[in-house]
Design a protein around this motif. Structure first.
Motif, PDB file in Angstrom:
ATOM      1  N   LYS A  23       0.806  -1.227   0.107  1.00  0.00           N
ATOM      2  CA  LYS A  23      -0.064   0.084  -0.016  1.00  0.00           C
ATOM      3  C   LYS A  23       0.884   1.205  -0.127  1.00  0.00           C
ATOM      4  O   LYS A  23       2.128   1.245   0.582  1.00  0.00           O
ATOM      5  CB  LYS A  23      -0.897  -0.019   1.209  1.00  0.00           C
ATOM      6  CG  LYS A  23      -2.186  -1.013   1.098  1.00  0.00           C
ATOM      7  CD  LYS A  23      -3.104  -0.714   2.200  1.00  0.00           C
ATOM      8  CE  LYS A  23      -4.141  -1.970   2.356  1.00  0.00           C
ATOM      9  NZ  LYS A  23      -5.243  -1.620   3.193  1.00  0.00           N
ATOM     10  N   CYS A  24       0.468   2.252  -0.359  1.00  0.00           N
ATOM     11  CA  CYS A  24       1.114   3.670  -0.732  1.00  0.00           C
ATOM     12  C   CYS A  24       1.109   4.001   0.793  1.00  0.00           C
ATOM     13  O   CYS A  24      -0.109   4.227   1.730  1.00  0.00           O
ATOM     14  CB  CYS A  24       0.234   4.413  -1.510  1.00  0.00           C
ATOM     15  SG  CYS A  24       0.876   6.316  -1.240  1.00  0.00           S
ATOM     16  N   PRO A  25       2.019   4.376   1.344  1.00  0.00           N
ATOM     17  CA  PRO A  25       2.481   4.905   2.766  1.00  0.00           C
ATOM     18  C   PRO A  25       1.877   6.153   2.869  1.00  0.00           C
ATOM     19  O   PRO A  25       1.704   6.861   3.915  1.00  0.00           O
ATOM     20  CB  PRO A  25       3.923   4.709   2.879  1.00  0.00           C
ATOM     21  CG  PRO A  25       4.614   5.082   1.526  1.00  0.00           C
ATOM     22  CD  PRO A  25       3.698   4.484   0.616  1.00  0.00           C
ATOM     23  N   ALA A  26       1.768   7.069   1.987  1.00  0.00           N
ATOM     24  CA  ALA A  26       1.332   8.615   1.913  1.00  0.00           C
ATOM     25  C   ALA A  26      -0.380   8.393   1.852  1.00  0.00           C
ATOM     26  O   ALA A  26      -0.670   9.335   2.639  1.00  0.00           O
ATOM     27  CB  ALA A  26       1.759   8.995   0.660  1.00  0.00           C
ATOM     28  N   CYS A  27      -0.913   7.488   1.338  1.00  0.00           N
ATOM     29  CA  CYS A  27      -2.563   7.876   1.229  1.00  0.00           C
ATOM     30  C   CYS A  27      -2.997   6.705   1.289  1.00  0.00           C
ATOM     31  O   CYS A  27      -4.194   6.544   1.729  1.00  0.00           O
ATOM     32  CB  CYS A  27      -2.931   8.214  -0.076  1.00  0.00           C
ATOM     33  SG  CYS A  27      -2.732   7.001  -1.442  1.00  0.00           S
ATOM     34  N   GLY A  28      -2.441   5.399   1.531  1.00  0.00           N
ATOM     35  CA  GLY A  28      -3.139   4.220   2.046  1.00  0.00           C
ATOM     36  C   GLY A  28      -3.716   3.400   0.930  1.00  0.00           C
ATOM     37  O   GLY A  28      -4.421   2.450   1.019  1.00  0.00           O
ATOM     38  N   THR A  52       4.490   2.076  -6.906  1.00  0.00           N
ATOM     39  CA  THR A  52       4.075   3.377  -7.468  1.00  0.00           C
ATOM     40  C   THR A  52       2.607   3.547  -7.126  1.00  0.00           C
ATOM     41  O   THR A  52       1.857   2.434  -7.025  1.00  0.00           O
ATOM     42  CB  THR A  52       4.060   3.453  -8.813  1.00  0.00           C
ATOM     43  OG1 THR A  52       5.399   3.340  -9.463  1.00  0.00           O
ATOM     44  CG2 THR A  52       3.418   4.904  -9.129  1.00  0.00           C
ATOM     45  N   CYS A  53       2.262   4.447  -6.427  1.00  0.00           N
ATOM     46  CA  CYS A  53       0.892   4.668  -5.864  1.00  0.00           C
ATOM     47  C   CYS A  53      -0.229   4.618  -7.016  1.00  0.00           C
ATOM     48  O   CYS A  53       0.080   5.053  -8.043  1.00  0.00           O
ATOM     49  CB  CYS A  53       0.623   5.876  -5.080  1.00  0.00           C
ATOM     50  SG  CYS A  53      -0.963   6.237  -4.524  1.00  0.00           S
ATOM     51  N   GLY A  54      -1.294   3.928  -6.744  1.00  0.00           N
ATOM     52  CA  GLY A  54      -2.349   3.673  -7.678  1.00  0.00           C
ATOM     53  C   GLY A  54      -3.070   5.045  -7.978  1.00  0.00           C
ATOM     54  O   GLY A  54      -3.823   5.177  -8.951  1.00  0.00           O
ATOM     55  N   PRO A  56      -2.972   9.314  -8.244  1.00  0.00           N
ATOM     56  CA  PRO A  56      -1.866  10.324  -8.736  1.00  0.00           C
ATOM     57  C   PRO A  56      -1.491  11.229  -7.435  1.00  0.00           C
ATOM     58  O   PRO A  56      -1.459  12.345  -7.576  1.00  0.00           O
ATOM     59  CB  PRO A  56      -2.463  10.867  -9.776  1.00  0.00           C
ATOM     60  CG  PRO A  56      -4.092  10.815  -9.435  1.00  0.00           C
ATOM     61  CD  PRO A  56      -4.113   9.635  -8.867  1.00  0.00           C
ATOM     62  N   CYS A  57      -1.093  10.446  -6.198  1.00  0.00           N
ATOM     63  CA  CYS A  57      -0.609  11.418  -5.229  1.00  0.00           C
ATOM     64  C   CYS A  57       0.997  11.629  -5.329  1.00  0.00           C
ATOM     65  O   CYS A  57       1.671  12.338  -4.428  1.00  0.00           O
ATOM     66  CB  CYS A  57      -0.912  10.514  -3.812  1.00  0.00           C
ATOM     67  SG  CYS A  57       0.124   9.435  -3.570  1.00  0.00           S
ATOM     68  N   GLY A  58       1.765  10.765  -6.218  1.00  0.00           N
ATOM     69  CA  GLY A  58       3.038  11.170  -6.431  1.00  0.00           C
ATOM     70  C   GLY A  58       4.001  10.265  -6.017  1.00  0.00           C
ATOM     71  O   GLY A  58       5.150  10.297  -6.044  1.00  0.00           O
ATOM     72  N   TRP A  59       3.313   9.260  -4.993  1.00  0.00           N
ATOM     73  CA  TRP A  59       4.555   8.432  -4.420  1.00  0.00           C
ATOM     74  C   TRP A  59       4.885   7.427  -5.150  1.00  0.00           C
ATOM     75  O   TRP A  59       4.188   6.864  -5.844  1.00  0.00           O
ATOM     76  CB  TRP A  59       3.649   7.908  -3.002  1.00  0.00           C
ATOM     77  CG  TRP A  59       4.770   7.219  -2.321  1.00  0.00           C
ATOM     78  CD1 TRP A  59       5.593   7.406  -1.388  1.00  0.00           C
ATOM     79  CD2 TRP A  59       4.667   5.459  -2.457  1.00  0.00           C
ATOM     80  NE1 TRP A  59       6.395   6.174  -0.805  1.00  0.00           N
ATOM     81  CE2 TRP A  59       5.854   5.034  -1.800  1.00  0.00           C
ATOM     82  CE3 TRP A  59       3.982   4.800  -3.255  1.00  0.00           C
ATOM     83  CZ2 TRP A  59       6.088   3.767  -1.475  1.00  0.00           C
ATOM     84  CZ3 TRP A  59       4.371   3.308  -3.005  1.00  0.00           C
ATOM     85  CH2 TRP A  59       5.373   2.885  -2.333  1.00  0.00           C
ATOM     86  N   SER A  60       6.194   7.034  -5.204  1.00  0.00           N
ATOM     87  CA  SER A  60       6.650   6.033  -5.651  1.00  0.00           C
ATOM     88  C   SER A  60       8.170   5.665  -5.079  1.00  0.00           C
ATOM     89  O   SER A  60       8.713   6.615  -4.495  1.00  0.00           O
ATOM     90  CB  SER A  60       6.974   6.231  -7.332  1.00  0.00           C
ATOM     91  OG  SER A  60       8.147   7.019  -7.359  1.00  0.00           O
TER      92      SER A  60
HETATM   93 ZN   LIG Z   1      -0.613   7.398  -2.753  1.00  0.00          ZN
END
Ligand SMILES: [Zn+2]
Length: 74
Positions: A23-28, A52-54, A56-60
């Motif tokens: 999971k994306c640590p930034a937005c879950g 890469t986040c699913g 578009p929050c920019g996290w990878s």
């Molecule tokens: Zn994210």
């Protein structure tokens, strides 16, 4: 034995990992991952997993690849 300073890159391949459940640590939101295989001019091959986040929050980020045969070593 994990040097990535092995000279010019001669090939690279990006393959999606379909069974990645991180999971994306930034937005879950569930993240997507791909295996990046890079070949260097001296014959070295490195494999890195790029998540890469699913959304578009920019996290990878690079994440640890799934354990393979090394897991069976004592
Ligand atoms: Zn994210």
């Amino acid at each position: 034995m994990t040097s990535i300073d092995s000279g010019p890159v001669v090939s690279s391949q990006l393959r999606p990992i379909l069974d990645y459940f991180g999971k994306c640590p930034a937005c879950g939101y569930p993240a997507e991952a791909a295996l990046l295989t890079t070949g260097f001019i001296d014959g070295t091959i490195t494999r890195r997993v790029v998540a890469t986040c699913g959304l578009p929050c920019g996290w990878s980020d690079h994440v640890a690849p799934a354990p393979m045969t090394d897991a069976f070593r004592r």
